[in-house]
Each structure stands twice: as C-alpha cells, then as structure tokens.
Design a protein around this motif. Sequence first.
Motif, mmCIF file in Angstrom:
data_model
loop_
_atom_site.group_PDB
_atom_site.id
_atom_site.type_symbol
_atom_site.label_atom_id
_atom_site.label_comp_id
_atom_site.label_asym_id
_atom_site.label_seq_id
_atom_site.Cartn_x
_atom_site.Cartn_y
_atom_site.Cartn_z
ATOM 1 N N THR A 119 1.087 -1.052 0.096
ATOM 2 C CA THR A 119 -0.407 0.000 -0.092
ATOM 3 C C THR A 119 0.895 1.164 -0.109
ATOM 4 N N ASP A 120 2.226 1.586 -0.111
ATOM 5 C CA ASP A 120 3.479 1.986 -0.154
ATOM 6 C C ASP A 120 3.161 2.418 -1.589
ATOM 7 N N ALA A 121 2.632 3.805 -2.191
ATOM 8 C CA ALA A 121 3.207 4.386 -3.583
ATOM 9 C C ALA A 121 4.147 4.075 -3.735
ATOM 10 N N SER A 122 5.486 4.421 -3.180
ATOM 11 C CA SER A 122 6.735 4.584 -4.129
ATOM 12 C C SER A 122 6.792 3.331 -4.487
ATOM 13 N N VAL A 123 6.655 2.420 -4.459
ATOM 14 C CA VAL A 123 6.436 0.794 -4.931
ATOM 15 C C VAL A 123 6.508 1.403 -6.378
ATOM 16 N N VAL A 124 5.417 1.985 -7.650
ATOM 17 C CA VAL A 124 5.326 2.637 -8.557
ATOM 18 C C VAL A 124 6.484 3.466 -9.215
ATOM 19 N N GLN A 125 7.449 4.201 -7.937
ATOM 20 C CA GLN A 125 8.832 4.939 -8.821
ATOM 21 C C GLN A 125 9.555 4.350 -10.203
#
Length: 146
Positions: A119-125
């Motif tokens: 649920t950590d949006a940084s995984v998309v970066q």
Amino acid sequence: MGLGKIFGLGAGGKKKKVAFIDNPRVQEVDSVVERSVESQMSHLKDLKVVCVGGGNGSLTMAGLAGTVSKNVIIYYSPKYEKRAAELRAAIKSNGGKLIVHTKDAPNPTIQGEIAKVSTDASVVQDADIIIISLPGDKHELVIKEI
C-alpha cells in the motif's frame, strides 16, 4: 517458429517443399532468432511490473506477469490495507505464488510469483511496467496518489 518453418508452409498450413528450407544460412538465421528470443525472455525476468488494483483484472495480470518476471508487485491504495494484508497472507501461504484459473487453456491453472503486495505508493516510482486495472472513475484518484 523459424524461417524454415514459416516458409515451409503452403496454403491451408499444408507442408510445401521449398528448396531453401534446408539451406544452412536459413538454419543459421533460425538459430540466431531463437537465441535472441531466449535472451529477450531472460531480460523480462528482471522487469519490475506493478499492478494497481485488487480486482479480477489486476490480479489476473499480476499472476500472468509473475510467470515471466520475478519482480511483480500488487499495489493497493492505503485505504485498502486490510484487503492487501489478506492477499499478502494468501500469497505467502501459497509459497509466494498467485494462482490464476483459466478456461479452455492447455494448462487451466497458472501460478505466478508475486514479490510484494503493498500500500506504499513509492513501489510505483521505478516500475518498468505499470498496469492500472480499476474502474475508469478511479484512474484520476490513483494517479494522483501514486
């Protein structure tokens, strides 16, 4: 499928005798093509694929991608942490694999390896591929989130 095989088929898929099929140069080209495909497939295992959403589309894509890549992540919005935790537990209990059941396929059960449910949006970066499988009215919200 090599060049010899492609050019060795006539109309209706019937085998047709073509003089250059047995040519060593065609066999050499076939060999180069096969090595190139193998090389490209080995590169795919390192791709970071992030599937956004927890519905049928996203989970199916994650499972299929997990058969090729060893770095597949399923991203849930933080407000769905409970669902993410349930999926995390289910995947962990299945040895890190997500099972996709198909109909009318030679292998009706596909198991894809999942690296993480987050649920950590940084995984998309730094993702190589991002698959957003959500209802259309949710796209803008999730894009702002990530």
